[in-house]
Design an enzyme around this catalytic site. Structure first.
Site, PDB file in Angstrom:
ATOM      1  N   GLU A   1      62.945  49.877  92.389  1.00 18.98           N
ATOM      2  CA  GLU A   1      61.981  50.800  93.029  1.00 18.98           C
ATOM      3  C   GLU A   1      62.644  52.148  93.335  1.00 18.98           C
ATOM      4  OE1 GLU A   1      58.520  50.454  94.205  1.00 18.98           O
ATOM      5  OE2 GLU A   1      58.502  48.808  92.772  1.00 18.98           O
TER       6      GLU A   1
ATOM      7  N   CYS B   1      52.279  39.955  90.604  1.00 16.71           N
ATOM      8  CA  CYS B   1      53.393  39.912  91.539  1.00 16.71           C
ATOM      9  C   CYS B   1      53.610  38.429  91.827  1.00 16.71           C
ATOM     10  CB  CYS B   1      53.010  40.650  92.821  1.00 16.71           C
ATOM     11  SG  CYS B   1      54.254  40.572  94.117  1.00 16.71           S
TER      12      CYS B   1
ATOM     13  N   HIS C   1      59.137  42.706  88.119  1.00 16.53           N
ATOM     14  CA  HIS C   1      60.081  43.830  87.987  1.00 16.53           C
ATOM     15  C   HIS C   1      61.181  43.500  86.959  1.00 16.53           C
ATOM     16  CE1 HIS C   1      58.301  45.299  91.738  1.00 16.53           C
ATOM     17  NE2 HIS C   1      59.021  46.400  91.659  1.00 16.53           N
TER      18      HIS C   1
ATOM     19  N   ASP D   1      50.381  44.902  92.083  1.00  9.62           N
ATOM     20  CA  ASP D   1      51.772  44.500  92.362  1.00  9.62           C
ATOM     21  C   ASP D   1      52.227  45.188  93.640  1.00  9.62           C
ATOM     22  OD1 ASP D   1      54.302  43.252  91.937  1.00  9.62           O
ATOM     23  OD2 ASP D   1      55.105  45.134  91.181  1.00  9.62           O
ATOM     24  N   SER D   2      53.297  44.664  94.203  1.00  7.78           N
ATOM     25  CA  SER D   2      53.876  45.300  95.386  1.00  7.78           C
ATOM     26  C   SER D   2      54.409  46.690  95.042  1.00  7.78           C
ATOM     27  CB  SER D   2      55.029  44.447  95.914  1.00  7.78           C
ATOM     28  OG  SER D   2      56.007  44.318  94.901  1.00  7.78           O
TER      29      SER D   2
ATOM     30  N   CYS E   1      59.739  37.403  88.323  1.00  9.61           N
ATOM     31  CA  CYS E   1      59.357  38.587  89.102  1.00  9.61           C
ATOM     32  C   CYS E   1      59.002  39.637  88.070  1.00  9.61           C
ATOM     33  CB  CYS E   1      60.529  39.045  89.968  1.00  9.61           C
ATOM     34  SG  CYS E   1      60.272  40.687  90.708  1.00  9.61           S
TER      35      CYS E   1
END
Ligand code: DGL
Length: 270
Positions: A162, A70, A196, A7-8, A194
């Protein structure tokens, strides 16, 4: 017999958690490209270059199969990677298709022609890059007809998560849900597009109301991976150890990851 999860940043940990529950004996190599997150505001070439660099690093850890956990990279880079980057003995799987298969009530891997489905009005919450790629609508059109999709680009949410600023993340989620509801007042289902966003799932559900069915990816991806490995056991790589790699600051990333997963996670420098 390791599998990679990319993932990013931290969002893919929601997928890692579900995969480690579903496949407890499979070592998992996680790569968070935290130094370059968020991907959602980058262009497709940039996302392709970052994703292929990270995935190449993951091959060194004895994985042959990487889950691109992601949506932004799945939407903006995966097809190009499959066409022109992946060596013969390596695979990358995205996170869109299992979600769409669940939404359209299909068995994993069912590629029969598109048909009418129960859900007709779908809200999609995703990053700006995922929304502008229209990859979700394209994959859905292969499987279902007559589904109205309203997409909301949720700027700022990934950065707030993040940074560990959950108060800002919650305020942004509520304002993005309001914006979506102005365009589609009564969605039947909402897609958290997403990885996240499952960290904010209760806020999405609360803002949308109890009548909206919220689909999030982690368990669906874990289930479809188990099915895939059952059919392709040769895609388990030679790695024997679970590992957490980051391009960012390992101490900072470890602290956030430990907070999110509520168990100790120790990242090392990629
Ligand atoms: N978790 C990524 C996704 O699923 C976040 C994207 C980002 O870095 O903006 O899209």
């Amino acid at each position: 017999m390791a599998v990679g999860i990319f993932d990013s940043g931290l969002g893919g940990l929601t997928v890692l958690n579900a995969v480690s529950r579903r496949l407890p004996d499979v070592p998992l190599v996680y790569f968070g490209d935290n130094a370059h997150a968020p991907y959602g505001v980058r262009d497709a070439d940039d996302i392709y270059n970052l994703t292929t660099k990270a995935v190449t690093r993951m091959w060194d850890e004895g994985v042959d199969l990487v889950i691109i956990a992601c949506n932004t990279a799945s939407a903006a880079a995966l097809r190009r990677m499959q066409e022109s980057f992946l060596p013969k003995n390596k695979r990358c799987l995205g996170v869109f298709v299992p979600l769409i298969e669940a939404l359209t009530e299909r068995e994993w891997g069912d590629n029969s022609p598109p048909r009418e489905v129960r859900v007709k009005h779908v809200a999609l919450f995703a990053t700006p890059a995922t929304v502008s790629s229209r990859a979700f609508q394209r994959e859905l059109a292969f499987r279902a007809i007559g589904v109205d999709v309203e997409a909301q680009a949720c700027g700022g949410v990934v950065d707030a998560i993040e940074d560990g600023d959950m108060i800002l993340a919650e305020a942004l989620v509520r304002s993005h849900v309001d914006a979506l509801k102005r365009k589609m007042p009564q969605p039947q289902a909402a897609i958290l597009g997403c990885t996240h966003y499952p960290l904010m799932e209760s806020t999405f559900q609360d803002a949308l109301g109890p009548e909206v069915e919220v689909y999030s990816q982690a368990n669906l991806v874990a289930e479809s991976l188990a099915d895939y490995l059952g059919r392709h056991p040769d895609m388990l790589g030679s790695g024997t150890e679970s590992k957490f790699l980051t391009s960012g600051n390992p101490a900072k990333v470890s602290a956030r990851a430990t907070q999110f997963l509520r168990r100790e996670i120790k990242f090392v420098s990629a």
